[in-house]
Enzyme design. Sequence first.
Site, mmCIF file in Angstrom:
data_model
loop_
_atom_site.group_PDB
_atom_site.id
_atom_site.type_symbol
_atom_site.label_atom_id
_atom_site.label_comp_id
_atom_site.label_asym_id
_atom_site.label_seq_id
_atom_site.Cartn_x
_atom_site.Cartn_y
_atom_site.Cartn_z
ATOM 1 N N GLU A 97 7.759 66.695 57.918
ATOM 2 C CA GLU A 97 6.735 65.704 58.277
ATOM 3 C C GLU A 97 5.305 66.234 58.139
ATOM 4 O O GLU A 97 4.486 66.114 59.048
ATOM 5 C CB GLU A 97 6.989 65.178 59.690
ATOM 6 N N GLU A 152 18.679 61.742 57.951
ATOM 7 C CA GLU A 152 18.696 61.363 59.371
ATOM 8 C C GLU A 152 18.943 59.865 59.561
ATOM 9 O O GLU A 152 18.407 59.257 60.493
ATOM 10 C CB GLU A 152 17.361 61.736 60.036
#
Length: 384
Positions: free
Chosen positions: A177, A293
């Site tokens: 991220e 995910e």
Amino acid sequence: MAKKNLFTRRQTLFFWSSMFVSISVLTSKNALEPRQIYPLNKNFVASGNMSLGKRALIKGLLYGAAVNKDSLSANPQLVASVAKECAIIVSEWELKWNFLRPTSTSFDFMPADWLADFARTHGLLFRGHTLVWHEAMPKWFLKTINSKNAKQLLLEHITTVVKHYAGNIHSWDVVNEAINLQDRRSDGLRKTPWLQFIGRDYIEIAFRAAAEADPKAMLVYNDYGLEYDTPEHEAKRKAVLNLLKNLKSKGTPIHALGIQSHLSGNETRFNSQKFQKFLSEIANLDLKILITEIDVKDKNLPVDLKVRDRIVAATYEDYLSVVLDEPAVIAVLTWGLSDRYTWLSEYQPRRDGAKVRPLPLDANFKRKLAWNAIARAFDNAPYR
């Protein structure tokens, strides 16, 4: 089914399920049953009883789930389900800094080692999540890091952790991220302590250190917010692509992009052509793609399970049907396996208090329509 019609089906389902909720509120005494509004006989039939892991392997794919030591050690049913359904697992917590680094000069590998042993015992591959992130940091971190020690701190952590598991890790989420367009940098990078004290080269430094510590591990850049046909997601796709192009131009040892894919059951702004183009652009950089995910948030869906579970299942099947058409995609991991253990219970709860149902197995470890949808996507995927 033709790709151009993929999301029309789910948009229709969500429209009529929403109408059901509205009509139910307005006609409390004579509320219509869902079946009177939408034909709820679609059952997402999946052939046979073969596990998700085996179905995926037949097509040259990996299926797995995020797990943690506490849940596995406390619940034999979860152990049995993971061993049955998965070919790979990823650590949900244990390899993040706040678990591994009790102090700035020490490491605690015991919980993560337990997971590595679990994977080995059950013949599962093991993913590492994550080496560099701006969250899940120990309390000492911000008090300690500065421009003089940041690079050494980063290198020491990556080298020590990756060497500890060298030969036993399928892939690492090396950097997690790193893009945040709200920070309004021209390069799209998130303003983190690593960026502040090392500079934008911290990402390249991290990948090179990981490659040196374990030359055989697959090294992944992992991010979220890439899936939908919205200005925000479109801009982020562009920023991620530019980041990857820049890393590859420097010869950085990066092998794959991880797309988190935390999907929303009520979100219909998905453009299969645009997303396929993005996946193809990643593949053209000689990078693999992992769906790292995936889960489906149902907080804004009707409480009725006949409707809700079908929308969740349709979200999985529609998305994965597009994704798995790209040969560079090699793995799909759900962020959890059973609804009993999902981060969404805490972070994305339903306002009506009903239990969330975002994963393939329900809270009693029974297969749901979501499981069927994932199974069907694997069965229909082309061979790798």
